[in-house]
Scaffold this active site. Structure first.
Site, PDB file in Angstrom:
ATOM      1  N   HIS A  99       0.842  -1.207   0.000  1.00 28.98           N
ATOM      2  CA  HIS A  99       0.000   0.000   0.000  1.00 28.98           C
ATOM      3  C   HIS A  99       0.878   1.259   0.000  1.00 28.98           C
ATOM      4  O   HIS A  99       0.596   2.236  -0.695  1.00 28.98           O
ATOM      5  CB  HIS A  99      -0.880   0.050   1.258  1.00 28.98           C
ATOM      6  CG  HIS A  99      -1.915  -1.023   1.332  1.00 28.98           C
ATOM      7  ND1 HIS A  99      -1.924  -1.982   2.310  1.00 28.98           N
ATOM      8  CD2 HIS A  99      -2.996  -1.279   0.551  1.00 28.98           C
ATOM      9  CE1 HIS A  99      -2.955  -2.786   2.132  1.00 28.98           C
ATOM     10  NE2 HIS A  99      -3.623  -2.391   1.074  1.00 28.98           N
ATOM     11  N   GLY A 144      -3.141  -2.358  -7.022  1.00 26.17           N
ATOM     12  CA  GLY A 144      -2.016  -3.287  -7.134  1.00 26.17           C
ATOM     13  C   GLY A 144      -2.308  -4.403  -8.129  1.00 26.17           C
ATOM     14  O   GLY A 144      -3.449  -4.858  -8.262  1.00 26.17           O
TER      15      GLY A 144
END
Ligand code: PAF
Length: 279
Positions: free
Chosen positions: A34, A146
């Protein structure tokens, strides 16, 4: 760093600044993956909004939802060092679901028919519902996701096209432990020996990438399963090779298409996903 619980205040703040905004939607339990998205978003935007919301409608299993790792204090302490221009958005249920907690229904064609879409009933309707609400509530110029959740990225891309949302989507590389294990909030459920065992997922995907042109897909699947299930703690839920365009699993690999291998593997009780591109 600023923390907002309502989109009303968040939007008022951002509108008063007239700045570019990058959004990183998360369910918290933040990790280095993250944080790499935050870094990337700061390279390309004035302000970065990171949302933390565990979205009930994307879980097809109540105990998975209840046990999803959360630690807001730690999340905030990880974000604080970044910049004064980081905004943490922590919406309550009614911000996302004003008419009650229920997902919308979307048509994603073949994109949600296989892999996660097949094994997690209604998962992508839940993901799309929360992402649509987050986009509406934060009006980002760009949003960052992602590559581990590649299928999710394709779904959100389709959502943005269907709803004509004016946000550019950025796909960012998978961040891995040194041993190859893809970073995931769910890794917090693994003990250290399970983490070691789970590293065989990426290791074996790399092997598949090396040998894929010598076998058909069924043989590759068997090679993957045999290697992974060498450990009694690991169980493969699916192994699929699919084109990145339509995400439809194939039986024979033909050249000049962008194929990717997608897998879901249980490590004890913890379900992990990973993927690797074959080109
Ligand atoms: O990838 C995730 O963490 C979630 O699916 C997302 C995009 C934040 C939606 O809840």
């Amino acid at each position: 760093m600023l923390v907002f619980k309502t989109s009303l205040k968040l939007k008022k703040f951002l509108n008063s600044k007239g700045v570019s905004v990058g959004l990183i939607p998360t369910m918290g339990a933040l990790h280095t993956g993250h944080l790499s998205l935050v870094e990337r978003a700061f390279e390309e935007n004035d302000y970065v909004v990171i949302s933390i919301y565990i979205n009930p409608t994307q879980f097809n299993n109540l105990s998975d939802f209840k046990n999803y790792p959360q630690n807001q204090k730690k999340d905030i302490s990880l974000l604080k060092p970044f910049s004064k221009k980081i905004i943490v958005y922590i919406p309550e249920n009614k911000e996302i679901y004003p008419d009650g907690i229920k997902s919308n229904s979307y048509d994603f064609g073949s994109l949600d028919q296989h892999m996660e879409g097949k094994f997690r009933d209604n998962h992508f309707n839940g993901v799309a519902t929360v992402v649509e609400a987050l986009f509406k509530n934060t009006t980002p110029n760009k949003a960052y996701f992602g590559e581990k959740d590649f299928q999710q990225f394709k779904i959100i891309k389709s959502l943005v096209e269907q709803k004509r949302i004016n946000t550019k989507l950025i796909l960012c590389p998978i961040v891995r432990e040194k041993n190859g294990l893809a970073l995931s909030s769910r890794n917090k459920h693994l003990n250290s020996s399970q983490k070691k065992l789970a590293s065989s997922i990426h290791f074996t995907l790399k092997k598949i990438k090396r040998i894929y042109d010598q076998y058909d897909v069924n043989e590759l699947e068997k090679i993957f399963i045999d290697k992974i299930e060498d450990s009694k703690q690991l169980k493969v839920e699916y192994f699929c090779i699919a084109s990145e365009n339509d995400l439809i699993p194939i039986k024979n690999i033909v050249n000049n298409k962008n194929f990717r291998v997608f897998v879901a593997v249980y490590v004890g009780q913890t379900r992990l996903i990973d993927n690797i591109k074959l080109y």
